[in-house]
Design an enzyme around this catalytic site. Structure first.
Site, PDB file in Angstrom:
ATOM      1  N   ASN A  46     -51.419-100.864  17.647  1.00  0.00           N
ATOM      2  CA  ASN A  46     -51.487-102.306  17.901  1.00  0.00           C
ATOM      3  C   ASN A  46     -52.656-102.869  17.117  1.00  0.00           C
ATOM      4  O   ASN A  46     -53.586-102.148  16.761  1.00  0.00           O
ATOM      5  CB  ASN A  46     -51.697-102.541  19.408  1.00  0.00           C
ATOM      6  CG  ASN A  46     -51.721-104.021  19.762  1.00  0.00           C
ATOM      7  OD1 ASN A  46     -50.929-104.808  19.227  1.00  0.00           O
ATOM      8  ND2 ASN A  46     -52.622-104.421  20.644  1.00  0.00           N
ATOM      9  N   HIS A  77     -55.390-105.926  17.706  1.00  0.00           N
ATOM     10  CA  HIS A  77     -55.865-106.849  18.741  1.00  0.00           C
ATOM     11  C   HIS A  77     -56.983-107.710  18.151  1.00  0.00           C
ATOM     12  O   HIS A  77     -57.932-107.180  17.558  1.00  0.00           O
ATOM     13  CB  HIS A  77     -56.391-106.064  19.949  1.00  0.00           C
ATOM     14  CG  HIS A  77     -56.926-106.958  21.018  1.00  0.00           C
ATOM     15  ND1 HIS A  77     -56.104-107.624  21.902  1.00  0.00           N
ATOM     16  CD2 HIS A  77     -58.188-107.329  21.315  1.00  0.00           C
ATOM     17  CE1 HIS A  77     -56.853-108.365  22.704  1.00  0.00           C
ATOM     18  NE2 HIS A  77     -58.121-108.200  22.375  1.00  0.00           N
ATOM     19  N   SER A 124     -59.179-105.372  15.715  1.00  0.00           N
ATOM     20  CA  SER A 124     -59.190-103.911  15.853  1.00  0.00           C
ATOM     21  C   SER A 124     -57.776-103.346  15.790  1.00  0.00           C
ATOM     22  O   SER A 124     -56.884-103.822  16.492  1.00  0.00           O
ATOM     23  CB  SER A 124     -59.782-103.513  17.214  1.00  0.00           C
ATOM     24  OG  SER A 124     -61.048-104.106  17.422  1.00  0.00           O
ATOM     25  N   ASP A 144     -55.241-102.601  25.790  1.00  0.00           N
ATOM     26  CA  ASP A 144     -56.237-102.813  24.728  1.00  0.00           C
ATOM     27  C   ASP A 144     -57.389-101.809  24.788  1.00  0.00           C
ATOM     28  O   ASP A 144     -58.533-102.137  24.423  1.00  0.00           O
ATOM     29  CB  ASP A 144     -56.805-104.250  24.793  1.00  0.00           C
ATOM     30  CG  ASP A 144     -55.732-105.307  24.599  1.00  0.00           C
ATOM     31  OD1 ASP A 144     -54.752-105.029  23.904  1.00  0.00           O
ATOM     32  OD2 ASP A 144     -55.891-106.410  25.147  1.00  0.00           O
TER      33      ASP A 144
HETATM   34  C1  GRF Z   1     -52.279-111.320  15.693  1.00  0.00           C
HETATM   35  O1  GRF Z   1     -53.425-112.108  15.670  1.00  0.00           O
HETATM   36  C2  GRF Z   1     -52.558-110.005  16.364  1.00  0.00           C
HETATM   37  O2  GRF Z   1     -53.904-109.671  16.402  1.00  0.00           O
HETATM   38  C3  GRF Z   1     -52.118-110.217  17.779  1.00  0.00           C
HETATM   39  O3  GRF Z   1     -51.056-111.112  17.697  1.00  0.00           O
HETATM   40  C4  GRF Z   1     -51.179-111.923  16.538  1.00  0.00           C
HETATM   41  C5  GRF Z   1     -49.837-111.932  15.892  1.00  0.00           C
HETATM   42  O4  GRF Z   1     -49.675-112.957  14.971  1.00  0.00           O
HETATM   43  N1  GRF Z   1     -51.786-108.963  18.394  1.00  0.00           N
HETATM   44  P1  GRF Z   1     -48.284-113.172  14.229  1.00  0.00           P
HETATM   45  O5  GRF Z   1     -47.252-113.475  15.280  1.00  0.00           O
HETATM   46  O6  GRF Z   1     -47.965-111.911  13.499  1.00  0.00           O
HETATM   47  O7  GRF Z   1     -48.503-114.318  13.312  1.00  0.00           O
END
Ligand code: GRF
Length: 212
Positions: free
Chosen positions: A106, A108, A135, A144
Site C-alpha cells: 500500500n 499511505h 510511505s 497502516d
Molecule cells: C494516494 O494519495 C495514496 O497515498 C492513497 O490514496 C491516494 C490515491 O490517489 N492511498 P489516486 O486515487 O490514485 O489519485
C-alpha cells in the site's frame, strides 16, 4: 510492459497512482485492475491502457468477509506475484491480508508511523508539522502499520493548503510507488516476519528519499 511478474492493482477512485505505475513502464505486467466502485476514473485509465478491469461493489455484500472472499477469488484468477493497493478505500480482513503475506503493498500519504488513517494532509497542517510525505509499506492486519519499505519526505510550506500539500505529496508518490514496485519485480525485496530484506540484507528502516 512485458514481463512474467504479474501485478493486480486495487483502487476506488481517480487512479492517478495507477497511472503513474502504467507510465513507469516497469519490468512487470499489470494483469488486472479491480475497483470496489463502478464508474471510477481509475477503471477508465486501465481500459485506455488495455488492462482488464473489474468492478466488485462492496455494497452488494452483507459482510466484509463475504466481499473479501470474492475479491480474493477474483484476484487469484490472475495468479499475481504482487497485489498493489492504489487508493483502495477499504479495510481488508485479516484472512485476506494473511493470504497475501509479503505480496500486498500500500501507499499511505504520511510519514508512517505518524498519521495513520484518513485526512492526513489536513492533520499535518493542523499540527504544524515541518515535514510530511508518503510511505510504501507491506500490508498487515493492523491498519497502516505494516513494515515500511520506502518513504518520500518533503517540507510543509507556510503557504501550503490541504490541496497544495496533497498535490505535492502525490507528485512524489508517483515516483516512489513505481520505484518500490520495480524493486519487488526485480526480486530485490523479501519480507520475513516483520523484517524487510533488500538484496539479501535486513533493512534497518525504510529507504527515505528527501525532496527538500
Ligand atoms: C494516494 O494519495 C495514496 O497515498 C492513497 O490514496 C491516494 C490515491 O490517489 N492511498 P489516486 O486515487 O490514485 O489519485
Amino acid at each position: 510492459m512485458n514481463s512474467d511478474y504479474r501485478i493486480v492493482v486495487l483502487l476506488s477512485g481517480s487512479g492517478t497512482t495507477l497511472q503513474s505505475i502504467i507510465d513507469a513502464n516497469l519490468p512487470a505486467n499489470i494483469s488486472a485492475v479491480i475497483s470496489n466502485k463502478v464508474g471510477v476514473i481509475g477503471l477508465t485509465r486501465a481500459k485506455s491502457a488495455g488492462i482488464p478491469t473489474h468492478a466488485l461493489e462492496h455494497t452488494n455484500y452483507p459482510t466484509r468477509e463475504d466481499f473479501d472472499r470474492d475479491l480474493k477469488e477474483l484476484i487469484d484468477q490472475y495468479k499475481p506475484d504482487l497485489v498493489v493497493l492504489a487508493g483502495f478505500m477499504r479495510i481488508l480482513s485479516s484472512d485476506f491480508v494473511n493470504h497475501y503475506y509479503g505480496k500486498l503493498i500500500n501507499i499511505h500519504p504520511s510519514l508512517l508511523p505518524k498519521y495513520k488513517g484518513t485526512k492526513t494532509h489536513q492533520r499535518v497542517i493542523d499540527q504544524g508539522e515541518p515535514l510530511h510525505g508518503s510511505s510504501v509499506h507491506f500490508v498487515t492486519s493492523e491498519l497502516d502499520s505494516g513494515p515500511i519499505l520506502l518513504q518520500a519526505r518533503l517540507p510543509v510550506l507556510s503557504s501550503d493548503s490541504t490541496g497544495s500539500l496533497e498535490l505535492r505529496v502525490k507528485a512524489k508518490e508517483h515516483i516512489i510507488y513505481p520505484t518500490a514496485i520495480s524493486w519487488l519485480a526485480e526480486g530485490r525485496i523479501h519480507l520475513d516476519g516483520n523484517d524487510i530484506y533488500m538484496d539479501g540484507k535486513k533493512m534497518a528502516g525504510p529507504v527515505v528519499i528527501d525532496y527538500m
